[in-house]
Design a protein around this motif. Structure first.
Motif, mmCIF file in Angstrom:
data_model
loop_
_atom_site.group_PDB
_atom_site.id
_atom_site.type_symbol
_atom_site.label_atom_id
_atom_site.label_comp_id
_atom_site.label_asym_id
_atom_site.label_seq_id
_atom_site.Cartn_x
_atom_site.Cartn_y
_atom_site.Cartn_z
ATOM 1 N N VAL B 26 36.915 40.113 37.571
ATOM 2 C CA VAL B 26 37.901 39.587 38.515
ATOM 3 C C VAL B 26 39.282 40.161 38.222
ATOM 4 O O VAL B 26 39.849 39.913 37.153
ATOM 5 N N PHE B 27 39.811 40.932 39.178
ATOM 6 C CA PHE B 27 41.149 41.485 39.036
ATOM 7 C C PHE B 27 42.146 40.659 39.829
ATOM 8 O O PHE B 27 41.846 40.189 40.928
ATOM 9 N N GLY B 28 43.314 40.508 39.259
ATOM 10 C CA GLY B 28 44.404 39.839 39.964
ATOM 11 C C GLY B 28 45.686 40.613 39.743
ATOM 12 O O GLY B 28 45.791 41.401 38.800
ATOM 13 N N PHE B 29 46.645 40.397 40.627
ATOM 14 C CA PHE B 29 47.916 41.112 40.505
ATOM 15 C C PHE B 29 49.033 40.087 40.567
ATOM 16 O O PHE B 29 49.107 39.300 41.516
ATOM 17 N N ASP B 30 49.907 40.111 39.563
ATOM 18 C CA ASP B 30 50.932 39.071 39.461
ATOM 19 C C ASP B 30 52.310 39.579 39.858
ATOM 20 O O ASP B 30 53.305 39.191 39.274
ATOM 21 N N GLY B 79 36.255 31.789 47.653
ATOM 22 C CA GLY B 79 36.702 32.495 48.848
ATOM 23 C C GLY B 79 37.415 33.805 48.603
ATOM 24 O O GLY B 79 38.274 34.189 49.380
ATOM 25 N N ILE B 80 37.079 34.515 47.543
ATOM 26 C CA ILE B 80 37.763 35.792 47.316
ATOM 27 C C ILE B 80 36.847 36.962 47.637
ATOM 28 O O ILE B 80 35.653 36.802 47.870
ATOM 29 N N SER B 101 21.752 42.365 34.464
ATOM 30 C CA SER B 101 22.920 41.795 35.125
ATOM 31 C C SER B 101 23.384 42.676 36.275
ATOM 32 O O SER B 101 23.419 43.894 36.158
ATOM 33 N N ILE B 102 23.706 42.028 37.368
ATOM 34 C CA ILE B 102 24.264 42.756 38.499
ATOM 35 C C ILE B 102 25.753 42.445 38.553
ATOM 36 O O ILE B 102 26.162 41.323 38.868
ATOM 37 N N ALA B 103 26.546 43.450 38.187
ATOM 38 C CA ALA B 103 27.992 43.243 38.070
ATOM 39 C C ALA B 103 28.644 43.271 39.443
ATOM 40 O O ALA B 103 28.269 44.068 40.296
ATOM 41 N N HIS B 104 29.608 42.376 39.628
ATOM 42 C CA HIS B 104 30.388 42.338 40.865
ATOM 43 C C HIS B 104 31.852 42.390 40.491
ATOM 44 O O HIS B 104 32.269 41.714 39.557
ATOM 45 N N TYR B 105 32.638 43.154 41.236
ATOM 46 C CA TYR B 105 34.062 43.062 40.954
ATOM 47 C C TYR B 105 34.747 42.338 42.088
ATOM 48 O O TYR B 105 34.307 42.361 43.232
ATOM 49 N N ALA B 106 35.799 41.640 41.706
ATOM 50 C CA ALA B 106 36.485 40.762 42.641
ATOM 51 C C ALA B 106 37.971 41.057 42.591
ATOM 52 O O ALA B 106 38.498 41.522 41.584
#
Lengths: 236, 236
Positions: B26-30, B79-80, B101-106
DNA sequence: CCAAAAGTGTTATCGCTACACCCATGA
DNA sequence: TCATGGGTGTAGCGATAACACTTTTGG
């Protein structure tokens, strides 16, 4: 513990709540048209219907190894380029049980012998323009693979996986036209490809499709990788 | 039949020869830096070490549903934007058992509240430049996600998923610089983005990072999709 | 009044596209 | 000799990259 879930007797699905399979979308190019490898399913449900090549992942192999093994066992093909497309995991995708499939697409050059060879395994090459109804969600897998192939062909030299070692520029162009499903300008295509600098011109000509004959070329993989490291952007 | 393989008592791995999990990068930007969401693993082996968010896929859901559910259960986030990265299936990747494992990026926008909220779940946001050692093959998953993010950011407006609804052009540029890890020219960036035609300029200014203040913009998704259909090529 | 970030235009270069004619050869 | 496919160059255009100064305003 179940050692090999593909060898369960009564049903192929027996013994696990969620099985993991691999399906292979194998593309080949026969110097003119893009082909897809299909075969007649040998297990119920949907026995004898057209299907992609697929089977279950064993506990002691990763999915890439499984894909290569399954492809080899089902068609005799080995040592080709395989790339993971993605998972197909709708719980109701397979009425026979809860099977998650990790689709892989493959590219190979089609020599004459390949057309014969796979027939021994009840497999057959279909023109991508004329693919029959397939079992389960396999038509969707094919559609996604074709889309992926188009995207990747723009920025990776995957085209070269689909040609024999020596090929002519017109053949290469036909291949890209088949992938992109559009005509390309001869002069611009030639210019672009040659400018990349990883094609080796040979002294031989291929006269199979014209009287004049077209020069044969070879893809220099080492040179390609060297150029990529230096920041070549491969864009067709 | 085991209904919910994640609820087995003695070991999380009990009951199936090959378990299927999902891990979320999970990536986020601040508004300044790209962040990655990690949390302390709550099960053996490797309890209390830093890990991606992950758990097992249930028999009655597809992997995408599983990813959303697991993310919600572990962090409260819902909801992302989530996208499948690929499978990680080395048979020895998890010493506790045979887990694929099936990796997902968010991608998500980081508001102030998010920084707090995830703490309730023992989760934490890390700067992508300073990621600790993670359990299993999770560092590899992160590396692949970052590479994928870079590629996709060139041709998809995923950047907008990482900003709050209203944002300034300098913020957008900072984000792309963080993703591509290179400086971009202010004038050219602005020109290119504006030329695309799906940014709505608002009458408000954001003065949080300068005295003069920068105009706020909004991403018009409808307009973007309309333009894409007409053949816009989004390239940054 | 000054420091710090926001905002704006022009020019040169490069790459892409479009396009037409000659060449070699087998039948 | 002619039909068929192979091979080549150039000019115009549009997109990209490089680049410097003015504006605003809080402290």
């Amino acid at each position: 513990m179940i050692k090999d879930i593909t060898k369960a007797k009564k049903s192929i699905y027996e013994g696990a709540p969620l099985l993991v399979a691999v399906d292979c979308i194998v593309f080949g190019f026969d110097k003119e048209r893009l082909k897809l490898l299909l075969f007649k399913r040998k297990v119920a449900p949907f026995m004898d219907e057209w299907s992609l090549i697929g089977s279950f992942v064993k506990v002691d192999e990763n999915v890439s190894e499984a894909a290569h093994r399954i492809l080899h066992e089902s068609t005799g093909i080995s040592g080709i380029f395989l790339s993971e497309l993605g998972s197909f995991s709708n719980p109701s995708r397979d009425p026979g049980g809860r099977v998650l499939s990790i689709a892989h697409y493959a590219l190979m050059r089609l020599e004459e012998q390949d057309l014969q060879a796979v027939a021994n395994f009840q497999a057959q090459w279909f023109d991508v323009e004329a693919i029959p109804d397939l079992v389960l969600d396999h038509n969707e897998m094919v559609a996604q693979s074709l889309a992926r192939l188009k995207v990747n062909a723009h920025s990776h030299p995957i085209g070269f996986e689909l040609l024999s070692e020596k090929f002519t520029i017109p053949q290469l162009q036909l291949l890209y036209e088949a992938i992109f499903q559009q005509k390309l300008d001869r002069r611009n295509f030639r210019k672009k490809i040659k400018a990349m600098g990883f094609l080796e011109k040979l002294d031989e000509k291929d006269k199979s499709s014209s009287k004049k004959g077209a020069y044969l070329y070879r893809f220099n993989k080492e040179e390609y990788e060297k150029l990529m490291k230096e920041g070549l952007n491969f864009v067709i």
